[in-house]
Design a protein around this motif. Structure first.
Motif, PDB file in Angstrom:
ATOM      1  N   ASP A   1     -17.388   7.278  -1.032  1.00 55.01           N
ATOM      2  CA  ASP A   1     -17.702   8.384  -1.917  1.00 55.01           C
ATOM      3  C   ASP A   1     -16.953   8.226  -3.244  1.00 55.01           C
ATOM      4  N   ALA A   2     -17.664   8.395  -4.345  1.00 54.16           N
ATOM      5  CA  ALA A   2     -17.077   8.172  -5.666  1.00 54.16           C
ATOM      6  C   ALA A   2     -15.910   9.116  -5.936  1.00 54.16           C
ATOM      7  N   ASP A   3     -16.031  10.383  -5.520  1.00 56.16           N
ATOM      8  CA  ASP A   3     -14.942  11.334  -5.732  1.00 56.16           C
ATOM      9  C   ASP A   3     -13.714  10.965  -4.892  1.00 56.16           C
ATOM     10  N   VAL A   4     -13.956  10.500  -3.658  1.00 58.26           N
ATOM     11  CA  VAL A   4     -12.851  10.049  -2.800  1.00 58.26           C
ATOM     12  C   VAL A   4     -12.151   8.865  -3.437  1.00 58.26           C
ATOM     13  N   ARG A   5     -12.918   7.923  -3.892  1.00 60.03           N
ATOM     14  CA  ARG A   5     -12.358   6.721  -4.515  1.00 60.03           C
ATOM     15  C   ARG A   5     -11.511   7.077  -5.736  1.00 60.03           C
ATOM     16  N   GLU A   6     -12.014   7.970  -6.571  1.00 57.90           N
ATOM     17  CA  GLU A   6     -11.294   8.341  -7.785  1.00 57.90           C
ATOM     18  C   GLU A   6     -10.011   9.088  -7.463  1.00 57.90           C
ATOM     19  N   ARG A   7     -10.050  10.019  -6.496  1.00 57.05           N
ATOM     20  CA  ARG A   7      -8.842  10.781  -6.179  1.00 57.05           C
ATOM     21  C   ARG A   7      -7.781   9.885  -5.544  1.00 57.05           C
ATOM     22  N   LEU A   8      -8.186   8.977  -4.672  1.00 59.39           N
ATOM     23  CA  LEU A   8      -7.218   8.062  -4.074  1.00 59.39           C
ATOM     24  C   LEU A   8      -6.645   7.123  -5.130  1.00 59.39           C
ATOM     25  N   ARG A   9      -7.472   6.716  -6.072  1.00 66.29           N
ATOM     26  CA  ARG A   9      -7.015   5.801  -7.119  1.00 66.29           C
ATOM     27  C   ARG A   9      -6.015   6.485  -8.052  1.00 66.29           C
ATOM     28  N   SER A  10      -6.314   7.724  -8.438  1.00 70.87           N
ATOM     29  CA  SER A  10      -5.475   8.420  -9.420  1.00 70.87           C
ATOM     30  C   SER A  10      -4.313   9.161  -8.780  1.00 70.87           C
ATOM     31  N   GLY A  11      -4.391   9.429  -7.463  1.00 66.38           N
ATOM     32  CA  GLY A  11      -3.337  10.175  -6.799  1.00 66.38           C
ATOM     33  C   GLY A  11      -3.493  11.670  -6.998  1.00 66.38           C
TER      34      GLY A  11
ATOM     35  N   GLU B   1       5.049   8.864 -13.777  1.00 71.94           N
ATOM     36  CA  GLU B   1       3.709   9.198 -13.296  1.00 71.94           C
ATOM     37  C   GLU B   1       3.011   7.969 -12.712  1.00 71.94           C
ATOM     38  N   GLU B   2       3.186   6.814 -13.356  1.00 67.87           N
ATOM     39  CA  GLU B   2       2.548   5.595 -12.843  1.00 67.87           C
ATOM     40  C   GLU B   2       3.136   5.195 -11.493  1.00 67.87           C
ATOM     41  N   ASN B   3       4.459   5.271 -11.360  1.00 65.40           N
ATOM     42  CA  ASN B   3       5.067   4.928 -10.078  1.00 65.40           C
ATOM     43  C   ASN B   3       4.735   5.970  -9.013  1.00 65.40           C
ATOM     44  N   ARG B   4       4.584   7.214  -9.426  1.00 68.81           N
ATOM     45  CA  ARG B   4       4.141   8.242  -8.471  1.00 68.81           C
ATOM     46  C   ARG B   4       2.740   7.912  -7.972  1.00 68.81           C
ATOM     47  N   ARG B   5       1.860   7.496  -8.853  1.00 65.32           N
ATOM     48  CA  ARG B   5       0.501   7.126  -8.457  1.00 65.32           C
ATOM     49  C   ARG B   5       0.531   5.949  -7.488  1.00 65.32           C
ATOM     50  N   GLN B   6       1.360   4.948  -7.796  1.00 63.25           N
ATOM     51  CA  GLN B   6       1.462   3.783  -6.919  1.00 63.25           C
ATOM     52  C   GLN B   6       2.028   4.177  -5.552  1.00 63.25           C
ATOM     53  N   GLY B   7       3.010   5.069  -5.566  1.00 66.20           N
ATOM     54  CA  GLY B   7       3.595   5.506  -4.305  1.00 66.20           C
ATOM     55  C   GLY B   7       2.593   6.223  -3.418  1.00 66.20           C
ATOM     56  N   TRP B   8       1.728   7.048  -4.040  1.00 74.35           N
ATOM     57  CA  TRP B   8       0.727   7.753  -3.238  1.00 74.35           C
ATOM     58  C   TRP B   8      -0.360   6.816  -2.723  1.00 74.35           C
ATOM     59  N   LEU B   9      -0.640   5.744  -3.447  1.00 75.69           N
ATOM     60  CA  LEU B   9      -1.571   4.746  -2.910  1.00 75.69           C
ATOM     61  C   LEU B   9      -1.070   4.250  -1.552  1.00 75.69           C
ATOM     62  N   LEU B  10       0.223   3.941  -1.489  1.00 80.05           N
ATOM     63  CA  LEU B  10       0.803   3.459  -0.239  1.00 80.05           C
ATOM     64  C   LEU B  10       0.908   4.573   0.807  1.00 80.05           C
ATOM     65  N   ALA B  11       1.400   5.742   0.399  1.00 85.40           N
ATOM     66  CA  ALA B  11       1.600   6.835   1.355  1.00 85.40           C
ATOM     67  C   ALA B  11       0.286   7.228   2.023  1.00 85.40           C
ATOM     68  N   HIS B  12      -0.787   7.342   1.241  1.00 85.58           N
ATOM     69  CA  HIS B  12      -2.090   7.669   1.818  1.00 85.58           C
ATOM     70  C   HIS B  12      -2.575   6.558   2.746  1.00 85.58           C
TER      71      HIS B  12
ATOM     72  N   ILE C   1       7.232   9.744   4.286  1.00 90.54           N
ATOM     73  CA  ILE C   1       7.842  10.709   3.364  1.00 90.54           C
ATOM     74  C   ILE C   1       7.713  10.173   1.946  1.00 90.54           C
ATOM     75  N   PHE C   2       7.230  11.019   1.045  1.00 92.96           N
ATOM     76  CA  PHE C   2       7.176  10.641  -0.369  1.00 92.96           C
ATOM     77  C   PHE C   2       7.013  11.893  -1.220  1.00 92.96           C
ATOM     78  N   ASP C   3       7.616  11.857  -2.404  1.00 91.10           N
ATOM     79  CA  ASP C   3       7.402  12.892  -3.413  1.00 91.10           C
ATOM     80  C   ASP C   3       7.682  14.290  -2.875  1.00 91.10           C
ATOM     81  N   ASP C   4       8.754  14.396  -2.067  1.00 91.77           N
ATOM     82  CA  ASP C   4       9.183  15.678  -1.509  1.00 91.77           C
ATOM     83  C   ASP C   4       8.185  16.240  -0.496  1.00 91.77           C
ATOM     84  N   ARG C   5       7.374  15.367   0.122  1.00 86.40           N
ATOM     85  CA  ARG C   5       6.433  15.770   1.170  1.00 86.40           C
ATOM     86  C   ARG C   5       6.621  14.863   2.373  1.00 86.40           C
TER      87      ARG C   5
END
Length: 249
Positions: free
Chosen positions: A88-98, A180-191, A206-210
């Motif tokens: 899904d395009a929306d899924v892809r975009e949200r996972l990509r951008s975090g 912000e860029e490292n946060r995005r990269q971190g969420w790529l891995l966390a997800h 655990i990442f970004d206080d979650r």
């Protein structure tokens, strides 16, 4: 005749109860869905994973979540022609951008503890075989990473009491400095880790206080109770922590 009217009365009562139940479900279902979205959960009667996009919530099977998080991670790390067909395009975009800064994690999955796992000893690297498997799986998708939290012979200090790091079950993946860029990269891995948690016997991410925990996974991600909320290290804003299940003797 009396028996006939008795059976008829029972039928009427059952019919009324079923009708009332149907009306209740129709009226309550939207509220349940709203609550689930607010809690960022995967509902028990839905597929095990959900992604919260800017357009709404998309339910995924575990295999779909694994494929989507892997394809997006490979794409973000410059892999040639990663297979993103059918995602899904929306899924892809949200996972990509975090997730947006004012929102919670974008993907969560239900998982269950793997019963019957045996407790493992440290290997030469200072990790148990299960933790080593996670490290190898991450490297295959994300390439070379800045890792810590373990060493040959094991670590004895530098972490909280009863930390999984002392058992060789935990790995820290660093994204420094906090940006912000490292946060995005971190969420790529966390997800990606959460999508693969069932397969890799992961206990906590655990990442970004979650925090995502295998036993609390029906409730999605939770706020992490940091001993110092203003400390980027203790709040896990500069690294992703992942640990695997301990197993029993």
């Amino acid at each position: 005749m009396r028996a006939f009217f008795g059976r008829a009365r029972k039928v009427l009562i059952v019919t009324a109860v079923l009708a009332l139940t149907a009306v209740t479900l129709v009226s309550v279902a939207p509220w349940l869905l709203q609550r689930a979205d607010m809690a960022r959960t995967a509902l028990p009667w839905t597929p095990p994973c959900v992604v919260h996009t800017g357009e709404g919530t998309v339910a995924l099977s575990r295999q779909e979540a694994q494929r989507a998080t892997t394809a997006v991670a490979l794409e973000a790390h410059g892999a040639e022609d990663p297979d993103t067909s059918g995602i899904d395009a929306d899924v892809r975009e949200r996972l990509r951008s975090g997730p947006p800064a004012d929102a919670g994690p974008s993907l969560t999955c239900r998982a269950s503890g793997s019963g019957g796992l045996e407790r493992q000893k440290l290997g030469e690297s200072g990790l148990t075989p299960r933790a080593s498997q996670v490290r190898s799986a991450m490297e295959e998708v994300f390439g070379e990473q800045s890792l810590g939290g373990y060493e040959p012979g094991g670590v004895q200090d530098g972490h909280g009491e009863d930390s999984a790091h002392y058992d060789g079950r935990a790995i820290d993946v660093f994204y420094r400095p906090v940006s912000e860029e490292n946060r995005r990269q971190g969420w790529l891995l966390a997800h990606w880790l959460v999508a693969h948690a069932q397969t890799l016997d992961i206990a906590n991410v655990i990442f970004d206080d979650r925090i995502w925990n295998v036993h609390g996974s029906p409730g999605g991600w939770w706020d992490y109770d940091s001993p110092d909320p203003d400390n980027d290290i203790l709040s896990h804003r500069d690294h992703v922590h992942v640990d695997v299940q301990q197993g029993s003797e």
